[in-house]
Design a protein around this motif. Structure first.
Motif, mmCIF file in Angstrom:
data_model
loop_
_atom_site.group_PDB
_atom_site.id
_atom_site.type_symbol
_atom_site.label_atom_id
_atom_site.label_comp_id
_atom_site.label_asym_id
_atom_site.label_seq_id
_atom_site.Cartn_x
_atom_site.Cartn_y
_atom_site.Cartn_z
ATOM 1 N N VAL A 140 0.842 -1.201 0.000
ATOM 2 C CA VAL A 140 0.000 0.000 0.000
ATOM 3 C C VAL A 140 0.874 1.247 0.000
ATOM 4 C CG1 VAL A 140 -1.655 1.349 1.327
ATOM 5 C CG2 VAL A 140 -1.974 -1.114 1.090
ATOM 6 N N MET A 141 1.904 1.265 0.833
ATOM 7 C CA MET A 141 2.812 2.400 0.894
ATOM 8 C C MET A 141 3.600 2.549 -0.408
ATOM 9 S SD MET A 141 2.380 3.931 3.781
ATOM 10 C CE MET A 141 0.655 3.584 3.422
ATOM 11 N N PHE A 142 3.938 1.430 -1.035
ATOM 12 C CA PHE A 142 4.647 1.458 -2.317
ATOM 13 C C PHE A 142 3.824 2.203 -3.371
ATOM 14 C CE2 PHE A 142 5.437 -0.485 -6.479
ATOM 15 C CZ PHE A 142 6.810 -0.363 -6.597
ATOM 16 N N PHE A 143 2.560 1.815 -3.504
ATOM 17 C CA PHE A 143 1.714 2.483 -4.487
ATOM 18 C C PHE A 143 1.357 3.901 -4.055
ATOM 19 C CE2 PHE A 143 1.013 -1.777 -6.208
ATOM 20 C CZ PHE A 143 1.036 -1.509 -7.568
ATOM 21 N N ALA A 144 1.280 4.146 -2.744
ATOM 22 C CA ALA A 144 0.991 5.500 -2.276
ATOM 23 C C ALA A 144 2.067 6.475 -2.723
ATOM 24 C CB ALA A 144 0.869 5.507 -0.753
ATOM 25 N N ALA A 145 3.322 6.004 -2.798
ATOM 26 C CA ALA A 145 4.401 6.873 -3.259
ATOM 27 C C ALA A 145 4.188 7.293 -4.710
ATOM 28 C CB ALA A 145 5.748 6.151 -3.111
ATOM 29 N N PHE A 146 3.758 6.359 -5.556
ATOM 30 C CA PHE A 146 3.546 6.690 -6.968
ATOM 31 C C PHE A 146 2.305 7.556 -7.159
ATOM 32 C CE2 PHE A 146 6.159 2.811 -7.437
ATOM 33 C CZ PHE A 146 7.177 3.351 -8.204
ATOM 34 N N PHE A 147 1.239 7.243 -6.430
ATOM 35 C CA PHE A 147 0.062 8.111 -6.495
ATOM 36 C C PHE A 147 0.392 9.505 -5.971
ATOM 37 C CE2 PHE A 147 -2.449 4.151 -6.826
ATOM 38 C CZ PHE A 147 -3.324 4.529 -7.846
ATOM 39 N N GLY A 148 1.247 9.566 -4.941
ATOM 40 C CA GLY A 148 1.663 10.857 -4.411
ATOM 41 C C GLY A 148 2.463 11.657 -5.427
ATOM 42 N N ALA A 149 3.346 10.970 -6.177
ATOM 43 C CA ALA A 149 4.120 11.653 -7.221
ATOM 44 C C ALA A 149 3.190 12.198 -8.301
ATOM 45 C CB ALA A 149 5.135 10.688 -7.825
ATOM 46 N N LEU A 150 2.179 11.415 -8.648
ATOM 47 C CA LEU A 150 1.216 11.870 -9.660
ATOM 48 C C LEU A 150 0.440 13.084 -9.153
ATOM 49 C CD1 LEU A 150 -0.308 11.453 -12.342
ATOM 50 C CD2 LEU A 150 -1.803 9.841 -11.133
ATOM 51 N N PHE A 151 0.004 13.038 -7.904
ATOM 52 C CA PHE A 151 -0.722 14.165 -7.319
ATOM 53 C C PHE A 151 0.150 15.416 -7.285
ATOM 54 C CE2 PHE A 151 -1.527 16.725 -3.511
ATOM 55 C CZ PHE A 151 -2.845 17.095 -3.732
ATOM 56 N N TYR A 152 1.405 15.273 -6.881
ATOM 57 C CA TYR A 152 2.305 16.424 -6.790
ATOM 58 C C TYR A 152 2.515 17.053 -8.159
ATOM 59 C CZ TYR A 152 6.433 19.207 -5.683
ATOM 60 O OH TYR A 152 7.308 20.243 -5.523
ATOM 61 N N ALA A 153 2.711 16.202 -9.174
ATOM 62 C CA ALA A 153 2.963 16.726 -10.523
ATOM 63 C C ALA A 153 1.745 17.454 -11.076
ATOM 64 C CB ALA A 153 3.368 15.586 -11.453
ATOM 65 N N ARG A 154 0.568 16.894 -10.856
ATOM 66 C CA ARG A 154 -0.637 17.468 -11.455
ATOM 67 C C ARG A 154 -1.175 18.663 -10.680
ATOM 68 N NH1 ARG A 154 -4.917 13.095 -13.680
ATOM 69 N NH2 ARG A 154 -5.822 15.108 -14.273
ATOM 70 N N THR A 155 -1.141 18.583 -9.356
ATOM 71 C CA THR A 155 -1.811 19.589 -8.526
ATOM 72 C C THR A 155 -0.900 20.730 -8.099
ATOM 73 O OG1 THR A 155 -3.204 17.795 -7.692
ATOM 74 C CG2 THR A 155 -3.269 19.875 -6.492
#
Length: 286
Positions: free
Chosen positions: A95-110
């Motif tokens: 869960v934490m592994f995928f949270a890092a990638f979702f977090g990177a996507l959120f940071y880039a977009r938002t």
């Protein structure tokens, strides 16, 4: 309580094992080979293949030994509880592994993209437009088209949701002692996972050859392929786990009360399903 658990020792402690050391050495060989490969060393691919093969052999022997201990009645309730805690923490790490990638996507977009598109940065990059799927400042990325939710991602969503249903039916059949139905529905789950991977492979072919969407297509391409690619890798691992469980079902392993290997693989598969739902919404729709 099953008869195996009733005769099991209070807490089984295995003897010294060579498998952890061999697993560590095999992973080290794999990482050295992969590092050499990406740096264009001629011997990198061969060493990587040797490392991966070594890892697979170690896993086959190590898990085979654990299966033998389980089937000989050495695992009781306390070992079963230890396995459950271990699998739970493993899934939490995923869960934490995928949270890092979702977090990177959120940071880039938002955060990053609106910041690059504000008035101050218009002086540096007057042609930059702050929309998701752009070609970067000053057009540094080749033109590409983004991936929509239709038709393959939506089909894959239906496949994974259906696989969760078939796996649950298989689990209930095992708990009811219906071994044939367990095997049939478990095979259906593995088949649905294989079809999912086939569609994803076609989607990648389509993105590279028709949309010009590649891993090098800016932040959009890198986050798209990292998220979908790692998820596809996890689907593959989950399908392998379920295939091993299916083989064990056909060999007569497990009882209605004692079948944690089935449950652990099922937990992992349902986790993969949930991750895909989030990925389907965030990556393909938003």
């Amino acid at each position: 309580m099953s008869s195996q658990q009733a005769k099991a020792p209070y807490y089984f402690v295995p003897g010294p094992s060579r498998w952890p050391v061999l697993a560590g050495v095999s992973l080290l060989i794999t990482m050295i080979g992969a590092s050499a490969w990406v740096n264009s060393a001629a011997w990198g691919p061969e060493l990587t293949a040797i490392g991966i093969l070594s890892v697979l052999v170690v896993l086959y022997k190590w898990f085979g030994e654990a299966i033998g201990e389980s089937e000989s009645g050495l695992y009781g309730e306390r070992i079963d509880l230890s396995f459950r805690w271990s699998m739970g923490w493993f899934i939490f790490s995923e869960v934490m592994f995928f949270a890092a990638f979702f977090g990177a996507l959120f940071y880039a977009r938002t955060i990053t993209m609106p910041w690059l598109g504000d008035l101050d940065h218009k002086i540096l990059w007057p042609d930059f437009t702050a929309h998701w799927g752009n070609t970067g400042p000053a057009g540094t990325v080749e033109s590409f088209r983004t991936m929509g939710p239709f038709p393959i991602p939506t089909i894959n969503t239906a496949l994974l949701l259906l696989s969760g249903v078939t796996l649950t039916i298989s689990h209930h059949a095992l708990r009811a002692g219906h071994r044939t139905q367990t095997a049939i529905w478990l095979f259906a789950t593995v088949l649905l996972g294989a079809i999912f991977m086939g569609f994803q492979a076609y989607e990648y072919y389509h993105s590279y050859h028709e949309l010009n969407l590649k891993l090098t297509s800016g932040i959009y391409g890198s986050t798209f392929f990292l998220l979908t690619g790692f998820h596809g890798f996890h689907v593959t691992i989950g399908a392998i786990m379920l295939s091993v469980v299916l083989y064990r079902v056909l060999k007569g392993h497990f009882t209605p009360e004692h079948h944690f290997a089935f449950e652990g693989a099922a937990w992992y598969w349902h986790f993969v399903d949930v991750v895909w739902l989030g990925l389907y919404i965030v990556v393909y729709w938003l």
